[in-house]
Write a protein that holds these residues in place. Sequence first.
Motif, short mmCIF file in Angstrom:
data_model
loop_
_atom_site.label_atom_id
_atom_site.label_comp_id
_atom_site.label_asym_id
_atom_site.label_seq_id
_atom_site.Cartn_x
_atom_site.Cartn_y
_atom_site.Cartn_z
N THR A 40 0.84 -1.31 -0.10
CA THR A 40 -0.05 0.05 0.01
C THR A 40 0.90 1.13 -0.13
OG1 THR A 40 -1.52 -1.39 1.27
CG2 THR A 40 -1.82 1.22 1.11
N ASP A 41 1.48 1.51 -1.23
CA ASP A 41 2.48 2.54 -1.15
C ASP A 41 2.30 3.41 -2.43
OD1 ASP A 41 4.57 4.38 -0.27
OD2 ASP A 41 6.12 2.98 -1.25
N THR A 42 1.00 3.39 -3.19
CA THR A 42 0.67 3.92 -4.42
C THR A 42 -0.58 4.80 -4.36
OG1 THR A 42 -0.39 1.91 -5.05
CG2 THR A 42 1.57 2.00 -5.79
N ASN A 43 -1.19 5.24 -5.34
CA ASN A 43 -2.13 6.21 -5.29
C ASN A 43 -3.67 5.47 -5.92
OD1 ASN A 43 -0.75 8.37 -4.62
ND2 ASN A 43 -0.93 9.40 -6.34
N ALA A 44 -4.67 5.96 -5.47
CA ALA A 44 -5.84 5.76 -5.86
C ALA A 44 -6.13 6.74 -7.37
CB ALA A 44 -7.00 6.13 -5.21
N TRP A 45 -7.14 6.31 -7.97
CA TRP A 45 -7.56 7.04 -9.30
C TRP A 45 -7.98 8.28 -8.90
CZ3 TRP A 45 -5.99 7.74 -14.03
CH2 TRP A 45 -6.85 8.63 -15.06
N ASP A 46 -9.04 8.37 -8.09
CA ASP A 46 -9.64 9.72 -7.35
C ASP A 46 -9.96 9.43 -5.87
OD1 ASP A 46 -12.27 8.81 -7.58
OD2 ASP A 46 -12.09 9.56 -9.73
N VAL A 47 -10.50 10.38 -5.41
CA VAL A 47 -11.02 10.05 -3.80
C VAL A 47 -12.04 9.00 -3.85
CG1 VAL A 47 -12.65 11.87 -4.19
CG2 VAL A 47 -11.42 11.31 -1.66
N ASP A 48 -12.65 8.71 -4.85
CA ASP A 48 -13.73 7.60 -4.83
C ASP A 48 -13.57 6.34 -5.35
OD1 ASP A 48 -16.01 9.28 -3.52
OD2 ASP A 48 -15.86 10.47 -5.53
N THR A 49 -12.47 6.42 -6.33
CA THR A 49 -12.22 5.16 -7.21
C THR A 49 -10.64 4.65 -6.83
OG1 THR A 49 -13.33 6.31 -8.99
CG2 THR A 49 -11.87 4.41 -9.65
N PRO A 50 -10.85 3.31 -6.53
CA PRO A 50 -9.65 2.57 -6.20
C PRO A 50 -8.76 2.41 -7.45
CG PRO A 50 -11.33 1.05 -5.87
CD PRO A 50 -11.97 2.51 -6.36
N ALA A 51 -7.33 2.04 -7.07
CA ALA A 51 -6.57 1.95 -8.36
C ALA A 51 -5.59 0.62 -7.99
CB ALA A 51 -5.78 2.96 -8.96
N ILE A 52 -5.27 0.02 -8.64
CA ILE A 52 -4.13 -1.12 -8.74
C ILE A 52 -3.07 -0.64 -9.86
CG2 ILE A 52 -3.70 -3.46 -8.85
CD1 ILE A 52 -6.46 -4.42 -8.57
N THR A 53 -1.88 -0.38 -9.09
CA THR A 53 -0.84 -0.11 -9.94
C THR A 53 -0.08 -1.46 -10.56
OG1 THR A 53 -0.40 2.06 -8.76
CG2 THR A 53 1.38 1.24 -9.91
N THR A 54 0.12 -1.36 -11.81
CA THR A 54 0.38 -2.71 -12.49
C THR A 54 2.06 -2.68 -13.03
OG1 THR A 54 -0.45 -2.15 -14.66
CG2 THR A 54 -1.76 -3.52 -13.23
N ARG A 55 2.52 -1.49 -12.91
CA ARG A 55 3.86 -1.20 -13.51
C ARG A 55 4.32 0.01 -12.75
NH1 ARG A 55 3.84 -1.56 -19.14
NH2 ARG A 55 5.62 -0.28 -19.35
N LEU A 56 5.87 -0.14 -12.42
CA LEU A 56 6.56 1.04 -11.90
C LEU A 56 7.78 1.10 -12.70
CD1 LEU A 56 6.24 0.20 -7.94
CD2 LEU A 56 5.12 2.01 -9.36
N ARG A 57 8.08 2.34 -12.86
CA ARG A 57 9.51 2.43 -13.58
C ARG A 57 10.60 2.40 -12.56
NH1 ARG A 57 8.64 8.25 -16.83
NH2 ARG A 57 7.99 8.97 -14.47
N GLY A 58 11.93 1.70 -13.13
CA GLY A 58 13.05 1.66 -12.48
C GLY A 58 13.60 2.96 -12.30
N LEU A 59 14.84 2.83 -11.70
CA LEU A 59 15.53 4.18 -11.47
C LEU A 59 17.33 3.75 -11.44
CD1 LEU A 59 15.41 7.26 -10.60
CD2 LEU A 59 15.59 6.53 -8.18
N LEU A 60 17.86 4.84 -12.05
CA LEU A 60 19.30 5.10 -12.17
C LEU A 60 19.33 6.50 -11.86
CD1 LEU A 60 22.15 3.90 -12.74
CD2 LEU A 60 21.74 4.90 -15.07
N TYR A 61 20.32 6.55 -10.57
CA TYR A 61 20.49 7.93 -10.02
C TYR A 61 21.92 8.01 -9.80
CZ TYR A 61 19.55 12.27 -7.37
OH TYR A 61 19.16 13.37 -6.85
N LEU A 62 22.53 9.09 -10.64
CA LEU A 62 23.69 9.26 -10.53
C LEU A 62 24.26 10.71 -10.28
CD1 LEU A 62 24.65 7.64 -13.98
CD2 LEU A 62 25.08 6.68 -11.64
N GLU A 63 25.51 10.90 -9.72
CA GLU A 63 25.92 12.11 -9.73
C GLU A 63 27.20 12.22 -10.36
OE1 GLU A 63 26.37 13.93 -5.67
OE2 GLU A 63 28.35 14.33 -5.89
N ALA A 64 27.50 13.09 -11.33
CA ALA A 64 28.54 13.59 -12.04
C ALA A 64 29.36 14.69 -11.79
CB ALA A 64 28.13 13.72 -13.83
N THR A 65 30.82 14.68 -11.79
CA THR A 65 31.53 15.78 -11.58
C THR A 65 32.60 16.11 -12.48
OG1 THR A 65 31.36 15.57 -9.18
CG2 THR A 65 33.18 16.81 -9.86
#
Length: 319
Positions: A40-65
């Motif tokens: 339970t760490d996602t969003n509903a569609w709106d205040v009345d309508t539940p939602a099931i999240t079927t996909r999440l994007r991955g992440l690459l987080y870098l710092e460049a100097t």
Amino acid sequence: MLDATEGEQQHGLPPTPGSPPTKFLKEHASDLQADFCLVTDTNAWDVDTPAITTRLRGLLYLEATVTGPSHDLHSGLFGGAVPNPINVLTGILGQIHDADGRVRFDGFYDGVRELPAELSAQIRGLPLDEAGFLASVGLKHGHGEVGRTLLERIWTRPTCDIDGIWGGYTGEGSKTVIPAKASCKLSCRLVPGQDPQAIEAAVQRFFEERLPPDCTVSFRRFSSFPDIEVPVDTPWMQAVRAGLKDATDRDGVLIGGGGSIPIVGWFREHLGLDMILVGFGLDDDRIHSPNEKFELKCLRNGIRSHAAILGRLAPGQRG
């Protein structure tokens, strides 16, 4: 509706293989076996309508100097005669996207698949108030990859964003300095078919190939994990959908999420668990911002829904 409450760490290095919590998951995998995991760490569609999240994007987080001179220099004495790391860095960053909003790292889109026609039609058919969504953050015009809708850009397409940039003198008043180095933070949101390690190597090559003589670049990685796709044809998914209907009298909308929840991937990798993501947040909750909120109605919907889902999971009650 548009973005999951992100589980990745905001500061410092995230867990790596062999460190908590991944080390704990591997060591106790036999004790943590289950049919599936409800997150339970996602969003509903709106205040009345539940939602099931079927996909999440991955992440690459870098710092460049980018580093140039051995020390900060006076811009009057050295300006025009030596490379300025800020100029070099911003010049490279300005080349990341083409005129159509596509990312130019070599091989960035290798393996990226177009959505099945049915799923693409479903996303395009969702009743999104794009003008209202943009207005909620003080904007009137959308931006991003040409030829894609707002939801497609957030849920199904990879991105690269500059999350921070610094170098030289940034205090009050003036100081005419050519800095010895300049840095930035980059986040790439990844979709199915992309390899975080391959993307990281492509980012490094992109910078290195554009450096002038006497400049170097170094990188620090904060996060690297792939996308998540949730199967929608399991008995657990059917039970969850039925429970949401029992609790809210509405069908749960199948949606995507633009954010990332690393633990979902770790559970799948180390425990082999199917994950079902049912949350009750809203777009205007100001996640990660001052004045973050959670609606009482969403809280009550969540309580009722979880009770109903447990009821549907009882033997003989699924579906």
